[in-house]
Design an enzyme around this catalytic site. Structure first.
Site, PDB file in Angstrom:
ATOM      1  N   HIS A 214       0.838  -1.198   0.000  1.00  0.00           N
ATOM      2  CA  HIS A 214       0.000   0.000   0.000  1.00  0.00           C
ATOM      3  C   HIS A 214       0.877   1.255   0.000  1.00  0.00           C
ATOM      4  O   HIS A 214       1.036   1.931   1.018  1.00  0.00           O
ATOM      5  CB  HIS A 214      -0.948   0.001   1.201  1.00  0.00           C
ATOM      6  CG  HIS A 214      -2.029  -1.026   1.112  1.00  0.00           C
ATOM      7  ND1 HIS A 214      -1.996  -2.214   1.814  1.00  0.00           N
ATOM      8  CD2 HIS A 214      -3.180  -1.047   0.393  1.00  0.00           C
ATOM      9  CE1 HIS A 214      -3.078  -2.926   1.530  1.00  0.00           C
ATOM     10  NE2 HIS A 214      -3.817  -2.239   0.674  1.00  0.00           N
ATOM     11  N   HIS A 218       1.403   1.455  -5.846  1.00  0.00           N
ATOM     12  CA  HIS A 218       0.069   0.839  -5.942  1.00  0.00           C
ATOM     13  C   HIS A 218      -0.966   1.873  -6.379  1.00  0.00           C
ATOM     14  O   HIS A 218      -1.825   1.585  -7.225  1.00  0.00           O
ATOM     15  CB  HIS A 218      -0.321   0.242  -4.594  1.00  0.00           C
ATOM     16  CG  HIS A 218      -1.765  -0.141  -4.483  1.00  0.00           C
ATOM     17  ND1 HIS A 218      -2.346  -1.141  -5.227  1.00  0.00           N
ATOM     18  CD2 HIS A 218      -2.773   0.383  -3.717  1.00  0.00           C
ATOM     19  CE1 HIS A 218      -3.630  -1.243  -4.929  1.00  0.00           C
ATOM     20  NE2 HIS A 218      -3.918  -0.328  -4.013  1.00  0.00           N
TER      21      HIS A 218
END
Length: 486
Positions: A214, A218
């Site tokens: 994350h 991403h």
């Protein structure tokens, strides 16, 4: 190096005092306003739901964060609120600040405290500390290759990892800025190019680069996938510039300031974000509020009417909140019902917004639908993040979350279950809505990648490793409990 602590925040429905607006810095925002009316200033400064300030202190410093504000005061620093799990002490943000000077300080010398990532970046950049990356200044060959890749940004085989290397870790800024110009959003909405660049840089730096999955890469990957969906015939001929603007903003900020752990972890460690958002869509609410804070801080839409600005913030939140995996079945059933009834009308703004929600959900979990090389790389990263959370839980003697125990789980089993219960049902319905070459390509890659992981499971089984045989034949569109907790 100083550790800053959490102080209260300003409710969204409260006007900002003029004396605060005149200072350099920004205010945090919270959905809670029940604690604002406190008569005692000292008591007020200790409670969430208000602005913490000292009217006699002309050098008061503020930072922008949503729900997890940490501000330095003259009296020193306090710890996190009582009752939090020890893990939260690891989660403090470290802010670099210069020693306070004695006597009056001019406004130019007041240094605004930033979030951790931007403070760290600025301290290296302005204090003559050499950057960690030797490619901080790129040569023409690298920038030229990055520009060539942007010419094919609509390709489903776009390699975001290569693009991130070519842009020296600035993939999110470069890609999103290019898409804003490609769609003509800067001209349509009269956006200031400097403010747009500033906003995107702040967004990129507020993604935690230490997260294996994350992170800003991403977010860039999800934004590129969203661009591919926006080009689909049904959407391309129906979406308005307003829809495209919201879709790109939501994709760019949908995981902003993700802590690298899931919602159940925040709840069981009594994290203040879980308390702030009442254990409901905790991460998604935090991503949304963080995005709102950056929009207001950058002034990107300051020239628009207040009604339009509030509408952008509201609809942006609706899109980001749709990525909550715990509500996967809810959105999937609603999508399937619309398709069965054939009542989706993209001339209707509400239906267009719902399709954008589904598009963002698809973009968020599209990794298994990429080529094997890209899909495998993403799978390794997300598994690393899962196992890191599991290690923290073991360290603090907490129950290990599903899929986070490196001793009982394997990357193959995790991916097989994810593809079976989460990805395939969603993308099958998306293909029903948009039966195009791209949809068939994604389902094709999904089948190939699933076969690849299945082959690894069988290989490990033949070598005597423990595997879950039920995943080899499982094929259900009902999301199991352990997947909903991711």
């Amino acid at each position: 190096m100083e550790v800053c602590y959490q102080l209260p925040v300003l409710p969204l429905d409260r006007p900002v005092p003029k004396h605060v607006l005149t200072r350099r810095g920004a205010i945090s925002f919270s959905s809670s306003s029940s604690l604002f009316g406190c008569p005692d200033p000292r008591q007020l400064s200790q409670r969430r739901g208000a602005i913490s300030y000292d009217s006699s202190d002309q050098t008061a410093l503020y930072i922008r964060m949503l729900g997890d504000v940490r501000v330095r005061s003259r009296v020193g620093f306090e710890t996190e609120r009582a009752g939090c799990h020890p893990y939260l002490y690891v989660d403090f943000r470290i802010l670099h600040s210069r020693p306070e000077s004695v006597g009056p300080v001019s406004a130019r010398k007041i240094r605004r405290l930033l979030s951790f990532q931007r403070s760290l970046h600025s301290s290296r950049f302005f204090c003559d500390v050499p950057p960690l990356n030797p490619l901080y200044i790129l040569d023409d060959d690298y920038t030229g290759q990055a520009k060539c890749m942007l010419e094919k940004v609509g390709s489903w085989n776009f390699d975001i990892f290569l693009f991130d290397r070519l842009t020296n870790g600035n993939s999110l800024v470069s890609l999103t800025f290019h898409l804003f110009k490609l769609y003509g959003l800067t001209e349509i909405f009269h956006l200031d190019m400097v403010k747009l660049r500033s906003f995107l840089v702040m967004v990129q730096e507020d993604y935690r680069s230490r997260n294996p999955y994350h992170n800003a890469v991403h977010a860039a990957d999800v934004t590129q996938a969203m661009h591919c969906y926006l080009k689909e015939p049904k959407l391309a001929k129906s979406l308005t510039p307003w829809d495209i603007l919201l879709a790109l903003l939501a994709a760019t900020t949908h995981d902003l300031d993700h802590p690298g752990v899931n919602q159940p972890f925040l709840i069981k460690t009594n994290h203040y974000l879980a308390t702030l958002y009442k254990n409901t869509s905790v991460l998604e609410n935090h991503h949304w509020r963080s995005a709102v804070g950056l929009l207001r801080e950058s002034g990107l839409f300051a020239h628009l009417p207040l009604e339009d600005r509030l509408r952008i913030e509201r609809e942006l939140g609706s899109l980001i909140l749709a990525t909550d995996i715990s509500r996967q079945n809810e959105y999937l059933l609603q999508f399937r019902t619309h398709l069965d009834r054939k009542d989706l009308c993209l001339d209707d703004a509400g239906h267009r917004h719902f399709i954008l929600q589904m598009a963002l959900k698809c973009a968020d979990i599209c990794n298994p639908c990429r080529t094997w090389e890209l899909s495998k790389h993403w799978s390794e990263k997300v598994t690393e993040e899962f196992f890191h959370q599991g290690d923290i839980e073991k360290k603090h003697k907490l129950d290990v979350s599903p899929l986070c125990d490196s001793q009982t789980q394997t990357i193959e089993n995790i991916q097989m279950g994810f593809m079976t219960y989460v990805v395939k049902p969603l993308f099958v319905e998306w293909a029903r809505f948009s039966d195009t070459r791209l949809s068939q390509t994604m389902l094709g890659y999904l089948a190939l990648n699933k076969a690849g992981w299945k082959g690894m499971v069988q290989e490990h089984a033949s070598s005597g490793d423990d595997t879950d045989p039920t995943l080899e034949e499982a094929d259900s569109d009902i999301l199991p409990q352990e997947s909903r907790e991711l």
